[in-house]
Design a protein around this motif. Structure first.
Motif, PDB file in Angstrom:
ATOM      1  N   THR A  15       1.005  -1.244  -0.017  1.00 41.63           N
ATOM      2  CA  THR A  15       0.134   0.172   0.088  1.00 41.63           C
ATOM      3  C   THR A  15       0.755   1.380  -0.074  1.00 41.63           C
ATOM      4  OG1 THR A  15      -1.876  -1.164   1.307  1.00 41.63           O
ATOM      5  CG2 THR A  15      -1.839   1.243   1.319  1.00 41.63           C
ATOM      6  N   LEU A  16       1.827   1.239   0.829  1.00 40.87           N
ATOM      7  CA  LEU A  16       2.746   2.497   1.173  1.00 40.87           C
ATOM      8  C   LEU A  16       3.655   2.726  -0.398  1.00 40.87           C
ATOM      9  CD1 LEU A  16       3.888   4.558   2.659  1.00 40.87           C
ATOM     10  CD2 LEU A  16       5.604   3.090   3.307  1.00 40.87           C
ATOM     11  N   THR A  17       4.139   1.403  -0.944  1.00 40.30           N
ATOM     12  CA  THR A  17       4.723   1.459  -2.177  1.00 40.30           C
ATOM     13  C   THR A  17       3.809   2.259  -3.524  1.00 40.30           C
ATOM     14  OG1 THR A  17       6.009  -0.073  -1.677  1.00 40.30           O
ATOM     15  CG2 THR A  17       6.120   0.196  -3.940  1.00 40.30           C
ATOM     16  N   ARG A  18       2.418   1.585  -3.377  1.00 41.46           N
ATOM     17  CA  ARG A  18       1.749   2.404  -4.529  1.00 41.46           C
ATOM     18  C   ARG A  18       1.167   3.675  -4.295  1.00 41.46           C
ATOM     19  NH1 ARG A  18      -2.558  -2.955  -4.453  1.00 41.46           N
ATOM     20  NH2 ARG A  18      -1.500  -4.041  -6.134  1.00 41.46           N
ATOM     21  N   ARG A  20       3.207   5.863  -2.868  1.00 40.96           N
ATOM     22  CA  ARG A  20       4.658   6.581  -3.422  1.00 40.96           C
ATOM     23  C   ARG A  20       4.502   6.500  -5.011  1.00 40.96           C
ATOM     24  NH1 ARG A  20       5.304   9.066   1.084  1.00 40.96           N
ATOM     25  NH2 ARG A  20       6.683   8.070   2.772  1.00 40.96           N
ATOM     26  N   MET A  21       4.135   5.401  -5.409  1.00 41.31           N
ATOM     27  CA  MET A  21       4.387   5.339  -6.860  1.00 41.31           C
ATOM     28  C   MET A  21       3.492   6.443  -7.726  1.00 41.31           C
ATOM     29  SD  MET A  21       4.298   1.996  -9.081  1.00 41.31           S
ATOM     30  CE  MET A  21       2.910   2.070 -10.018  1.00 41.31           C
ATOM     31  N   ASP A  22       2.107   6.793  -7.137  1.00 36.60           N
ATOM     32  CA  ASP A  22       1.254   7.794  -7.408  1.00 36.60           C
ATOM     33  C   ASP A  22       1.855   8.847  -7.481  1.00 36.60           C
ATOM     34  OD1 ASP A  22      -0.996   5.841  -7.792  1.00 36.60           O
ATOM     35  OD2 ASP A  22      -1.811   6.252  -6.173  1.00 36.60           O
ATOM     36  N   GLU A  23       2.647   9.274  -6.498  1.00 36.98           N
ATOM     37  CA  GLU A  23       3.398  10.634  -6.192  1.00 36.98           C
ATOM     38  C   GLU A  23       4.233  10.689  -7.269  1.00 36.98           C
ATOM     39  OE1 GLU A  23       4.817  10.582  -2.460  1.00 36.98           O
ATOM     40  OE2 GLU A  23       2.960  10.767  -1.448  1.00 36.98           O
ATOM     41  N   ASP A  24       5.187   9.697  -7.660  1.00 36.79           N
ATOM     42  CA  ASP A  24       6.250   9.600  -8.652  1.00 36.79           C
ATOM     43  C   ASP A  24       5.607   9.884  -9.888  1.00 36.79           C
ATOM     44  OD1 ASP A  24       8.120   9.180  -6.785  1.00 36.79           O
ATOM     45  OD2 ASP A  24       8.412   7.276  -7.066  1.00 36.79           O
ATOM     46  N   LEU A  25       4.293   9.191 -10.253  1.00 36.25           N
ATOM     47  CA  LEU A  25       3.835   9.447 -11.466  1.00 36.25           C
ATOM     48  C   LEU A  25       3.180  10.872 -11.864  1.00 36.25           C
ATOM     49  CD1 LEU A  25       1.730   6.033 -11.811  1.00 36.25           C
ATOM     50  CD2 LEU A  25       3.616   6.758 -13.307  1.00 36.25           C
ATOM     51  N   ASN A  55      14.677  11.447 -15.653  1.00 32.24           N
ATOM     52  CA  ASN A  55      15.361  10.254 -15.716  1.00 32.24           C
ATOM     53  C   ASN A  55      15.231   9.902 -14.120  1.00 32.24           C
ATOM     54  OD1 ASN A  55      15.436  10.111 -18.331  1.00 32.24           O
ATOM     55  ND2 ASN A  55      17.391  10.901 -18.079  1.00 32.24           N
ATOM     56  N   ALA A  56      15.482  10.530 -13.140  1.00 31.43           N
ATOM     57  CA  ALA A  56      15.743  10.110 -11.787  1.00 31.43           C
ATOM     58  C   ALA A  56      14.241   9.450 -11.370  1.00 31.43           C
ATOM     59  CB  ALA A  56      16.021  11.159 -10.603  1.00 31.43           C
ATOM     60  N   ILE A  57      13.361  10.155 -11.470  1.00 33.43           N
ATOM     61  CA  ILE A  57      11.733   9.901 -11.247  1.00 33.43           C
ATOM     62  C   ILE A  57      11.612   8.610 -12.028  1.00 33.43           C
ATOM     63  CG2 ILE A  57       9.384  10.277 -11.483  1.00 33.43           C
ATOM     64  CD1 ILE A  57      10.300  13.380 -11.226  1.00 33.43           C
ATOM     65  N   SER A  58      11.854   8.180 -13.165  1.00 33.42           N
ATOM     66  CA  SER A  58      11.591   6.913 -13.967  1.00 33.42           C
ATOM     67  C   SER A  58      12.338   5.938 -13.292  1.00 33.42           C
ATOM     68  CB  SER A  58      11.984   7.164 -15.317  1.00 33.42           C
ATOM     69  OG  SER A  58      12.093   6.096 -16.244  1.00 33.42           O
ATOM     70  N   LYS A  59      13.717   5.870 -12.825  1.00 29.91           N
ATOM     71  CA  LYS A  59      14.354   5.094 -11.979  1.00 29.91           C
ATOM     72  C   LYS A  59      13.495   4.615 -10.881  1.00 29.91           C
ATOM     73  CE  LYS A  59      18.781   6.026 -14.060  1.00 29.91           C
ATOM     74  NZ  LYS A  59      20.033   6.264 -14.023  1.00 29.91           N
ATOM     75  N   ARG A  60      13.152   5.686 -10.118  1.00 35.62           N
ATOM     76  CA  ARG A  60      12.195   5.349  -8.893  1.00 35.62           C
ATOM     77  C   ARG A  60      11.208   4.498  -9.194  1.00 35.62           C
ATOM     78  NH1 ARG A  60      12.637  11.164  -6.832  1.00 35.62           N
ATOM     79  NH2 ARG A  60      10.310  11.292  -7.308  1.00 35.62           N
ATOM     80  N   LEU A  61      10.312   4.909 -10.144  1.00 39.12           N
ATOM     81  CA  LEU A  61       9.089   4.225 -10.785  1.00 39.12           C
ATOM     82  C   LEU A  61       9.750   2.436 -11.017  1.00 39.12           C
ATOM     83  CD1 LEU A  61       7.257   6.893 -12.813  1.00 39.12           C
ATOM     84  CD2 LEU A  61       6.376   5.780 -11.025  1.00 39.12           C
ATOM     85  N   ARG A  67       9.476  -3.718  -6.714  1.00 38.21           N
ATOM     86  CA  ARG A  67       9.092  -4.028  -5.489  1.00 38.21           C
ATOM     87  C   ARG A  67       7.728  -4.439  -5.114  1.00 38.21           C
ATOM     88  NH1 ARG A  67      10.378   1.072  -2.902  1.00 38.21           N
ATOM     89  NH2 ARG A  67      12.409   0.777  -3.701  1.00 38.21           N
ATOM     90  N   ILE A  68       7.026  -3.940  -6.111  1.00 34.44           N
ATOM     91  CA  ILE A  68       5.565  -4.222  -5.919  1.00 34.44           C
ATOM     92  C   ILE A  68       5.541  -5.737  -6.267  1.00 34.44           C
ATOM     93  CG2 ILE A  68       3.234  -4.096  -7.021  1.00 34.44           C
ATOM     94  CD1 ILE A  68       3.672  -1.219  -6.976  1.00 34.44           C
ATOM     95  N   ASP A  69       6.134  -6.203  -7.348  1.00 34.50           N
ATOM     96  CA  ASP A  69       6.049  -7.574  -7.846  1.00 34.50           C
ATOM     97  C   ASP A  69       6.675  -8.325  -6.885  1.00 34.50           C
ATOM     98  OD1 ASP A  69       5.799  -9.511  -9.792  1.00 34.50           O
ATOM     99  OD2 ASP A  69       7.940  -9.578 -10.461  1.00 34.50           O
ATOM    100  N   GLY A  70       7.684  -8.159  -6.289  1.00 29.79           N
ATOM    101  CA  GLY A  70       8.334  -8.890  -5.141  1.00 29.79           C
ATOM    102  C   GLY A  70       7.202  -8.784  -3.877  1.00 29.79           C
ATOM    103  N   LEU A  71       6.612  -7.785  -3.591  1.00 27.70           N
ATOM    104  CA  LEU A  71       5.626  -7.918  -2.558  1.00 27.70           C
ATOM    105  C   LEU A  71       4.559  -8.821  -2.792  1.00 27.70           C
ATOM    106  CD1 LEU A  71       5.821  -4.276  -1.158  1.00 27.70           C
ATOM    107  CD2 LEU A  71       6.478  -5.959  -0.033  1.00 27.70           C
ATOM    108  N   LEU A  72       4.124  -8.634  -4.078  1.00 26.41           N
ATOM    109  CA  LEU A  72       2.860  -9.513  -4.298  1.00 26.41           C
ATOM    110  C   LEU A  72       3.136 -11.089  -4.252  1.00 26.41           C
ATOM    111  CD1 LEU A  72       1.486  -7.714  -7.332  1.00 26.41           C
ATOM    112  CD2 LEU A  72       0.597  -8.034  -5.216  1.00 26.41           C
ATOM    113  N   GLY A  73       4.509 -11.284  -4.402  1.00 27.94           N
ATOM    114  CA  GLY A  73       5.019 -12.961  -4.388  1.00 27.94           C
ATOM    115  C   GLY A  73       4.806 -13.254  -2.698  1.00 27.94           C
TER     116      GLY A  73
END
Length: 75
Positions: A15-18, A20-25, A55-61, A67-73
């Motif tokens: 949830t937290l990662t998602r 933060r991802m919205d902010e990055d987007l 580019n820095a934001i793209s790398k964070r995304l 990380r989300i893929d790993g957490l879903l696992g």
């Protein structure tokens, strides 16, 4: 096998990662819009700063997506 506590931690992290991802987007889209402005296109220093930031934001995304893929696992 993961315990209930581990599952809750994974859900909270996801949830937290998602969030933060919205902010990055939003930041990424803003940088894309800024790069299209004529004033930025005419100033190479300004364009380079925005480009590097994008580019820095793209790398964070990308890192957050991994990380989300790993957490879903986890569960």
């Amino acid at each position: 096998m993961a315990t209930i506590t581990d599952q809750h931690k994974a859900i909270n992290a996801l949830t937290l990662t998602r969030l933060r991802m919205d902010e990055d987007l939003q930041e990424f889209r803003c940088a894309q819009r800024m790069l299209s402005h004529k004033a930025v296109l005419n100033n190479s220093l300004r364009w380079n700063v925005i480009w590097e930031g994008k580019n820095a934001i793209s790398k964070r995304l990308a890192a957050r997506l991994q990380r989300i893929d790993g957490l879903l696992g986890e569960w």
